[in-house]
Design a protein around this motif. Structure first.
Motif, PDB file in Angstrom:
ATOM      1  N   MET A   1       0.827  -1.201   0.000  1.00  0.00           N
ATOM      2  CA  MET A   1       0.000   0.000   0.000  1.00  0.00           C
ATOM      3  C   MET A   1       0.861   1.250   0.000  1.00  0.00           C
ATOM      4  N   LYS A   2       0.481   2.212  -0.825  1.00  0.00           N
ATOM      5  CA  LYS A   2       1.134   3.515  -0.835  1.00  0.00           C
ATOM      6  C   LYS A   2       0.128   4.588  -0.422  1.00  0.00           C
ATOM      7  N   VAL A   3       0.561   5.481   0.439  1.00  0.00           N
ATOM      8  CA  VAL A   3      -0.203   6.689   0.752  1.00  0.00           C
ATOM      9  C   VAL A   3       0.395   7.805  -0.087  1.00  0.00           C
ATOM     10  N   VAL A   4      -0.477   8.542  -0.786  1.00  0.00           N
ATOM     11  CA  VAL A   4      -0.022   9.555  -1.732  1.00  0.00           C
ATOM     12  C   VAL A   4      -0.602  10.908  -1.329  1.00  0.00           C
ATOM     13  N   LYS A   5       0.261  11.901  -1.220  1.00  0.00           N
ATOM     14  CA  LYS A   5      -0.203  13.250  -0.880  1.00  0.00           C
ATOM     15  C   LYS A   5       0.087  14.198  -2.029  1.00  0.00           C
ATOM     16  N   PHE A   6      -0.881  15.029  -2.392  1.00  0.00           N
ATOM     17  CA  PHE A   6      -0.706  16.020  -3.454  1.00  0.00           C
ATOM     18  C   PHE A   6      -0.800  17.422  -2.865  1.00  0.00           C
TER      19      PHE A   6
ATOM     20  N   ASN B   1      -4.339  10.580 -13.376  1.00  0.00           N
ATOM     21  CA  ASN B   1      -3.466   9.679 -14.142  1.00  0.00           C
ATOM     22  C   ASN B   1      -2.426   9.016 -13.242  1.00  0.00           C
ATOM     23  N   ILE B   2      -1.872   9.785 -12.314  1.00  0.00           N
ATOM     24  CA  ILE B   2      -0.855   9.258 -11.397  1.00  0.00           C
ATOM     25  C   ILE B   2      -1.454   8.176 -10.508  1.00  0.00           C
ATOM     26  N   ILE B   3      -2.651   8.426 -10.002  1.00  0.00           N
ATOM     27  CA  ILE B   3      -3.308   7.448  -9.122  1.00  0.00           C
ATOM     28  C   ILE B   3      -3.652   6.182  -9.907  1.00  0.00           C
ATOM     29  N   GLN B   4      -4.147   6.358 -11.110  1.00  0.00           N
ATOM     30  CA  GLN B   4      -4.619   5.229 -11.902  1.00  0.00           C
ATOM     31  C   GLN B   4      -3.480   4.312 -12.365  1.00  0.00           C
ATOM     32  N   GLU B   5      -2.290   4.885 -12.546  1.00  0.00           N
ATOM     33  CA  GLU B   5      -1.196   4.084 -13.107  1.00  0.00           C
ATOM     34  C   GLU B   5      -0.573   3.125 -12.097  1.00  0.00           C
ATOM     35  N   ASP B   6      -0.929   3.224 -10.823  1.00  0.00           N
ATOM     36  CA  ASP B   6      -0.353   2.348  -9.803  1.00  0.00           C
ATOM     37  C   ASP B   6      -1.453   1.944  -8.828  1.00  0.00           C
TER      38      ASP B   6
ATOM     39  N   GLU C   1       4.326   8.689  -0.681  1.00  0.00           N
ATOM     40  CA  GLU C   1       4.747   9.538  -1.797  1.00  0.00           C
ATOM     41  C   GLU C   1       4.166  10.934  -1.613  1.00  0.00           C
ATOM     42  N   ASN C   2       5.021  11.922  -1.684  1.00  0.00           N
ATOM     43  CA  ASN C   2       4.582  13.304  -1.533  1.00  0.00           C
ATOM     44  C   ASN C   2       4.824  14.028  -2.851  1.00  0.00           C
ATOM     45  N   PHE C   3       3.754  14.299  -3.589  1.00  0.00           N
ATOM     46  CA  PHE C   3       3.866  14.937  -4.894  1.00  0.00           C
ATOM     47  C   PHE C   3       3.787  16.457  -4.759  1.00  0.00           C
ATOM     48  N   THR C   4       4.762  17.119  -5.363  1.00  0.00           N
ATOM     49  CA  THR C   4       4.828  18.574  -5.309  1.00  0.00           C
ATOM     50  C   THR C   4       5.130  19.088  -6.707  1.00  0.00           C
ATOM     51  N   ASP C   5       5.849  20.205  -6.832  1.00  0.00           N
ATOM     52  CA  ASP C   5       6.105  20.781  -8.154  1.00  0.00           C
ATOM     53  C   ASP C   5       7.591  20.818  -8.499  1.00  0.00           C
ATOM     54  N   VAL C   6       8.390  19.969  -7.823  1.00  0.00           N
ATOM     55  CA  VAL C   6       9.821  19.870  -8.147  1.00  0.00           C
ATOM     56  C   VAL C   6      10.181  18.405  -8.340  1.00  0.00           C
TER      57      VAL C   6
ATOM     58  N   LYS D   1       8.117  13.485  -5.167  1.00  0.00           N
ATOM     59  CA  LYS D   1       8.009  13.381  -6.616  1.00  0.00           C
ATOM     60  C   LYS D   1       7.299  14.604  -7.188  1.00  0.00           C
ATOM     61  N   ASN D   2       7.357  14.729  -8.510  1.00  0.00           N
ATOM     62  CA  ASN D   2       6.809  15.892  -9.210  1.00  0.00           C
ATOM     63  C   ASN D   2       5.539  15.494  -9.961  1.00  0.00           C
ATOM     64  N   THR D   3       4.423  16.143  -9.631  1.00  0.00           N
ATOM     65  CA  THR D   3       3.161  15.883 -10.330  1.00  0.00           C
ATOM     66  C   THR D   3       3.288  16.156 -11.824  1.00  0.00           C
ATOM     67  N   ASN D   4       4.090  17.158 -12.188  1.00  0.00           N
ATOM     68  CA  ASN D   4       4.238  17.527 -13.589  1.00  0.00           C
ATOM     69  C   ASN D   4       5.266  16.678 -14.337  1.00  0.00           C
ATOM     70  N   ASN D   5       5.994  15.837 -13.603  1.00  0.00           N
ATOM     71  CA  ASN D   5       6.975  14.942 -14.214  1.00  0.00           C
ATOM     72  C   ASN D   5       7.049  13.670 -13.377  1.00  0.00           C
ATOM     73  N   PRO D   6       5.961  12.895 -13.331  1.00  0.00           N
ATOM     74  CA  PRO D   6       5.889  11.765 -12.398  1.00  0.00           C
ATOM     75  C   PRO D   6       6.865  10.634 -12.697  1.00  0.00           C
TER      76      PRO D   6
END
Length: 449
Positions: free
Chosen positions: A1-6, A22-27, A216-221, A275-280
């Motif tokens: 299980m992964k917990v994902v924060k945007f 798209n990010i959620i669906q791919e995993d 996973e913590n998705f940001t903009d970098v 991770k980067n939402t714009n470049n996952p």
């Protein structure tokens, strides 16, 4: 299980939410999602949380700012329309905001927290509805339903231990769970927010409670950099860090995380990936408990302005039992927290964030120190900046301090104070704010070029 924060930039508009889907669906392991309030769509835009705070302030002043209110409602309505969601989604978000507005008008306790939380709550309702629209099984889960129980400290909630057992029960649910970040509920059922950056705190709490394999913590970098890109052009990216290194960097000015945000995940030794939402597809930066193998013991340079130095001098201070405790007791009595307290035989410095000691409180503190401690000198020096070089095992590496001192000399910046103490992870330097930029660039050249 992964917990994902945007983060907020990942949820700023409909196009970004499509990327999130798209990010959620791919995993399929990404089963629990934590969301922030919508952030800025461009540099001129406003964060929704800032708008909500401004709206609350206008209501408390007796003049509700209808323009701000309309701007907030419009942000959510436009997103739902562009995502092709039912009108009922936007209406539910509006109803939640209206309820909080009435609470502020009635001067209810915790009303401002309820209003501030509407940004994250609105994001969660929209994201969960969009996932459903895309054919995924998804549910909006309120933090009360999730079991996030917090201490009753409005604007600065702390999670209670009972939350973690309650959160673990969410593992039995099969759908994708979307939880708004930033707030929880007291045992009495009052909504209370964490401090700013609180969605990161929620993500870490949920990851710890669920005993996730990865947070996973998705940001903009694409990754964490070894120094702020605002200070140095194209700085080196970091592929891995330890928990302690990340906490030191976060505390000392790194904007990737609130410095307290990852503690629940750290305690459970859950690896964190930025991770980067714009470049996952980019690998991001892994934060782990064990020391990764690396050539250099210095991994990052962090810096921050807005400090002051409270300097106290008294002959034979070292013989006066309890002097340090009594000095810090005065600060505690006046509600002033401190950051560092290096000392000598006859003197002691206390580093404080400037906003914790405004001029009116400064006068009270100085007078108490003079009267109660009978000191020879008490002096406050403002416009200080702190620079920290960070890395596991630095105190076992010969020459780190001398190389740093040479870098300051090359930048022609005077070191006002230095503090390492017993820490193996960081070395702190105090300088005048005016010399901060030059010093950071010189340190970067010394340790990374």
């Amino acid at each position: 299980m992964k917990v994902v924060k945007f983060g907020g930039s990942s949820l700023a508009d409909a196009a970004q939410i499509e990327k999130v889907q798209n990010i959620i669906q791919e995993d399929e392991q990404r089963r629990v999602v934590i969301v922030s309030a919508p952030g800025k769509r461009n540099s001129e835009d406003d964060k929704v949380t800032d708008l909500l705070i401004a709206l609350g302030s206008s209501i408390q002043a007796g003049e509700t700012d209808r323009d701000i209110y309309k701007k907030i409602i419009s942000r959510f309505r436009v997103m739902t329309e562009e995502l092709g969601l039912p009108l009922s989604v936007a209406e539910k978000v509006k109803d939640t905001i209206d309820e909080a507005v009435e609470m502020v008008k009635d001067d209810s306790s915790h009303a401002l927290d309820a209003l501030k939380a509407c940004g994250e709550d609105g994001s969660a309702r929209i994201v969960s509805a969009y996932l459903q629209e895309c054919g995924l099984q998804a549910s909006y889960v309120n933090p009360k339903e999730a079991g996030i129980v917090v201490r009753d400290q409005p604007g600065g909630a702390l999670v209670l231990e009972e939350s973690f057992d309650q959160l673990y029960s969410l593992r039995s649910r099969n759908e994708i769970l979307v939880i708004p970040g930033f707030f929880g509920f007291t045992p009495e059922g009052e909504l209370v927010t964490f401090s700013r950056g609180g969605s990161d705190i929620t993500g870490s709490i949920v990851a710890a409670g669920l005993k996730a394999d990865l947070y996973e913590n998705f940001t903009d970098v694409d990754s964490v950099f070894c120094v702020n890109p605002m200070d140095v052009d194209q700085p080196k990216e970091l592929t891995s860090l330890t928990y302690r290194e990340m906490r030191e960097l976060s505390y000392a000015g790194f904007s990737v995380f609130h410095d307290e945000a990852l503690i629940p995940a750290f305690k459970e030794k859950i690896p964190v990936c930025i991770k980067n939402t714009n470049n996952p597809s980019a690998p991001g930066t892994m934060i782990v408990s064990d020391l990764p193998e690396r050539e250099s013991h210095v991994v990052g340079i962090a810096s921050d302005k807005g400090f002051l130095n409270l300097y106290v001098s008294k002959y034979f201070m070292n013989r006066e039992i309890g002097f340090g405790r009594r000095l810090l007791q005065i600060l505690e009595d006046e509600g002033v927290s401190f950051e560092h307290a290096p000392s000598g035989i006859d003197d002691m410095s206390v580093v404080i964030r400037e906003h914790h000691l405004p001029p009116e409180k400064e006068e009270v503190v100085v007078n108490r120190i003079k009267t109660e401690l009978q000191v020879d000198t008490v002096m406050i020096e403002r416009e200080m900046a702190l620079i920290m070089i960070v890395g596991e095992g630095m105190n076992q590496t010969i020459g780190i301090a001398s190389r740093a001192a040479a870098a300051f000399r090359e930048a022609e910046v005077n070191i006002e104070m230095i503090n390492q103490g017993s820490s193996e992870v960081s070395m702190m330097f105090g300088v005048k704010s005016s010399g901060l930029g030059k010093a950071v660039k010189s340190l970067y050249r010394t340790f990374f070029e």
